[in-house]
Design an enzyme around this catalytic site. Sequence first.
Site, PDB file in Angstrom:
ATOM      1  CG  ASN A  10       7.280  38.282 -30.825  1.00  0.00           C
ATOM      2  OD1 ASN A  10       6.791  37.876 -31.898  1.00  0.00           O
ATOM      3  ND2 ASN A  10       8.432  39.058 -30.907  1.00  0.00           N
ATOM      4  CE  LYS A  12      11.825  36.798 -30.678  1.00  0.00           C
ATOM      5  NZ  LYS A  12      12.956  37.643 -30.432  1.00  0.00           N
ATOM      6  CG  HIS A  96      10.377  42.954 -32.187  1.00  0.00           C
ATOM      7  ND1 HIS A  96      11.310  42.508 -32.376  1.00  0.00           N
ATOM      8  CD2 HIS A  96       9.788  42.297 -31.189  1.00  0.00           C
ATOM      9  CE1 HIS A  96      11.882  41.658 -31.656  1.00  0.00           C
ATOM     10  NE2 HIS A  96      10.742  41.519 -30.730  1.00  0.00           N
ATOM     11  CD  GLU A  98      13.512  39.580 -33.317  1.00  0.00           C
ATOM     12  OE1 GLU A  98      12.571  39.285 -33.754  1.00  0.00           O
ATOM     13  OE2 GLU A  98      14.336  39.358 -32.255  1.00  0.00           O
ATOM     14  CD  GLU A 168      10.652  43.628 -26.823  1.00  0.00           C
ATOM     15  OE1 GLU A 168      10.160  42.584 -26.336  1.00  0.00           O
ATOM     16  OE2 GLU A 168      10.788  43.552 -28.046  1.00  0.00           O
ATOM     17  N   GLY A 174      16.763  37.897 -26.946  1.00  0.00           N
ATOM     18  CA  GLY A 174      17.236  36.536 -27.504  1.00  0.00           C
ATOM     19  C   GLY A 174      18.585  36.353 -26.956  1.00  0.00           C
ATOM     20  CB  SER A 214      16.551  37.404 -21.834  1.00  0.00           C
ATOM     21  OG  SER A 214      17.286  37.326 -23.063  1.00  0.00           O
TER      22      SER A 214
END
Length: 261
Positions: A10, A12, A96, A98, A168, A174, A214
């Site tokens: 991904n 991003k 996701h 985010e 996730e 991140g 991560s």
Amino acid sequence: MKRKPFIAGNWKMYKNASEAVTLVQTIKAAAHTVSDVTIVICPPFTALGVVSKILTDTAIQLGAQNMYSAPEGAFTGEISPTMLKDVGCRYVILGHSERRQYFKEDDILIHEKVKTALKYSLVPIVCLGETLAEREAKKHFDIVKTQFDECLARLEKDDMAKVVIAYEPVWAIGTGKTATPDQAEQMHSYIRRLLNERYSQEVGNRIPILYGGSVKPDNTKSLMEKPNIDGALVGGASLKAESFAQIIIEAQQTHEAGINS
Ligand code: PEP
């Protein structure tokens, strides 16, 4: 025997079109010896076209990071499943964290997107995961169960069998903090149980459940050795060809070692 390893990158909101070309060409060269891993690259929308052209003669698949839940219409700024298909996408990441956090996407919208993706023959990679506060309050299994039920419930069994799930934990995305392989495996086996109970053992056995948060070359093996961890959704480490290729190679080697043992 374990399911075929599945590694998705991904990107991003990184890489313009020319940077994307360089990155994907390097990944393509570095991963050309790998045959037994499903590899998916999810660049930003503006780079899908150029990346698609580079991937045409390869086994590497193209995915998008999001889409809207309607096939077309007056939805300024949105991208439809048919547009993604047209540019060569086979996969789309949905839900996701985010998107949930910054764009206020909820399980109801994600469910609509999942149904639309399947209707237009895109494979949704559906993200589930708890925040740190939810884990500390020991609510992580309940949170993931609710997300599972609301994002995926009411899908026909045949549709469900096409879905990819990514666990996730939000606190690991991140941040450099990875869930331990045992923590991840506990949640993956819980999700597998939900699949078996809500759908069937056949569906449960078939669906890849990816871990995301991560993932790097040096933790891939210990995660992939776990029976219910079938692969990874990789953010930061997919932006460097060398580390992404190394994750793919680790996944293949761990899989081969498991098959041969
Ligand atoms: C992600 O973006 O889905 C992700 C897991 O990011 P990172 O690997 O950087 O934690």
